[in-house]
Write an enzyme that holds these catalytic residues in place. Structure first.
Site, mmCIF file in Angstrom:
data_model
loop_
_atom_site.group_PDB
_atom_site.id
_atom_site.type_symbol
_atom_site.label_atom_id
_atom_site.label_comp_id
_atom_site.label_asym_id
_atom_site.label_seq_id
_atom_site.Cartn_x
_atom_site.Cartn_y
_atom_site.Cartn_z
ATOM 1 N N GLU A 100 0.825 -1.205 0.000
ATOM 2 C CA GLU A 100 0.000 0.000 0.000
ATOM 3 C C GLU A 100 0.862 1.259 0.000
ATOM 4 O O GLU A 100 1.952 1.272 0.576
ATOM 5 C CB GLU A 100 -0.908 -0.015 1.233
ATOM 6 N N CYS A 113 3.335 8.376 1.385
ATOM 7 C CA CYS A 113 3.983 7.424 2.281
ATOM 8 C C CYS A 113 4.126 6.118 1.484
ATOM 9 O O CYS A 113 3.125 5.521 1.099
ATOM 10 C CB CYS A 113 3.103 7.243 3.514
ATOM 11 N N CYS A 127 2.506 -3.605 15.129
ATOM 12 C CA CYS A 127 2.390 -3.208 13.719
ATOM 13 C C CYS A 127 1.713 -4.303 12.903
ATOM 14 O O CYS A 127 2.145 -5.456 12.923
ATOM 15 C CB CYS A 127 3.797 -2.920 13.189
ATOM 16 N N CYS A 338 -0.572 5.162 10.761
ATOM 17 C CA CYS A 338 0.665 4.490 11.161
ATOM 18 C C CYS A 338 0.407 3.125 11.779
ATOM 19 O O CYS A 338 -0.424 2.992 12.667
ATOM 20 C CB CYS A 338 1.396 5.327 12.201
HETATM 21 FE FE1 SF4 Z 1 8.406 -3.529 10.066
HETATM 22 FE FE2 SF4 Z 1 8.158 -0.921 10.597
HETATM 23 FE FE3 SF4 Z 1 6.164 -2.600 11.144
HETATM 24 FE FE4 SF4 Z 1 8.405 -2.723 12.599
HETATM 25 S S1 SF4 Z 1 6.973 -0.984 12.499
HETATM 26 S S2 SF4 Z 1 7.275 -4.477 11.749
HETATM 27 S S3 SF4 Z 1 9.950 -2.221 11.043
HETATM 28 S S4 SF4 Z 1 6.942 -2.107 9.106
#
Ligand code: SF4
Length: 348
Positions: A100, A113, A127, A338
């Site tokens: 994406e 981004c 994440c 994010c």
């Molecule tokens: Fe990968 Fe960034 Fe997600 Fe960490 S925060 S798992 S480095 S994409």
């Protein structure tokens, strides 16, 4: 598989042109078609002879991807979904996946981004990209397609390498993209328009700092080693303290800036003890901290801090002498904020 032209320098394009029987100066002409006119096919490169175009098309292709889907947030943020085919293993196998790119409009700028990998190896617990595992590195053509194939291609003013993946785990391809973005023969952007975000992969971080002048954002999230390790396995290989020590050997008092990304998990990393430790860690480094509101994800023990708690933490840092700002959240309703990018195709 055909050679993809997108992402190549004029010198590399010259070699490809020569191998297709074209004259050496065709390298510069092809670069212009790719980066100024942004053509999708070799047949559109009309100042090359017809026979030359055919010979070139027999061994190469532009390599531009088209988005599969686009979602638009109530705040105008747009999330584009691209299909990618990543090489896996030592052979010629490819894995199909999606990545994406998020276009964030503001009053005076449009920031893209971009993703640098399909999935991610780094496994940060908060994440969604990290949770899906790693599917492969994107090539420069895959990353540049995110710039060239979207509706706002001609209006972008800035970019952040903050999408899916750890860009310093794919530095050679990311560096190619930065070269195209900043070179006179490419988009001729100032490196000040580009920010690369990393969790601190020290060997390639050093190369990034030495090999380009773009801004840097480091994902920090906790100043205490054992607490950071709970969420970020990278801490085992390269500690935040080592990253900061390395950064202190570079100059960030001029044009180039370094910032630290700090997602606030209520009660986990926003106490006075954390503020004190952050102030101590960053003392002597010209930098700022961006406080990011956490977006709740399934099966995760912490929640977002209230607006008031975010402000209190910001004030604790500011009183300690560290500039801290609270980053406005964008595109949350389309999972574009994010930590929420997962490369999922939701339609059909
Ligand atoms: Fe990968 Fe960034 Fe997600 Fe960490 S925060 S798992 S480095 S994409």
């Amino acid at each position: 598989m055909k050679e993809r032209l997108l992402g190549k320098t004029p010198e590399e394009l010259k070699q490809i042109a020569l191998s297709a029987g074209l004259p050496a100066f065709a390298g510069k002409q092809i670069a212009r078609w790719l980066y100024v006119n942004r053509v999708r096919t070799i047949s559109e490169m009309t100042n090359l002879s017809k026979a030359g175009r055919e010979a070139l098309a027999a061994i190469a292709e532009v390599g531009m991807l088209e988005p599969l889907d686009v979602q638009v947030s109530a705040d105008g943020t747009k999330k584009y979904l691209f299909p990618v085919r990543c090489p896996v293993g030592a052979g010629h196998d490819v894995e199909e996946s999606c990545v994406e790119a998020v276009m964030i409009p503001e009053a005076d700028r449009k920031t893209l981004c971009v993703s640098s990998q399909a999935g991610c190896k780094m496994g940060c617990k908060f994440c969604m990209t990290g949770r899906q595992g790693f599917h492969g590195n994107l090539g420069a053509a895959d990353i540049l397609s995110q710039f060239f194939a979207i509706d706002e291609a001609g209006e972008l003013t800035n970019t952040v390498f903050m999408g899916m993946g750890e860009p310093l785990d794919n530095w050679e391809e990311v560096k190619r993209v930065i070269t195209v973005l900043t070179a006179d023969w490419g988009l001729a952007w100032s490196p000040k328009r580009i920010t690369l975000s990393t969790i601190g992969v020290i060997p390639t971080l050093r190369r990034f700092l030495d090999e380009c002048k773009c801004h840097l954002a480091v994902s920090l999230h906790n100043p205490f080693p054992e607490e950071r390790l709970e969420m970020m396995p990278v801490q085992k290989a390269w500690t935040a303290a080592e990253v900061v020590r390395l950064l202190k050997t570079y100059d960030f008092t001029g044009q180039r800036r370094v910032s630290f990304e700090y997602t606030v998990f209520d009660g986990w990393n926003n106490t006075p003890r954390h503020a004190d430790a952050l102030v101590r860690l960053l003392r002597g480094l010209e930098c700022r901290i961006n406080l990011i509101r956490f977006h709740r994800i399934p099966d995760f023990p912490y929640g977002p801090a209230s607006a008031r708690a975010m402000e209190e933490f910001r004030d604790m840092l500011s009183e300690g002498g560290v500039t801290a700002t609270i980053r406005a959240s964008r595109g949350e309703d389309i999972f574009a904020a994010c930590g929420l990018l997962a490369g999922k195709h939701n339609k059909g």
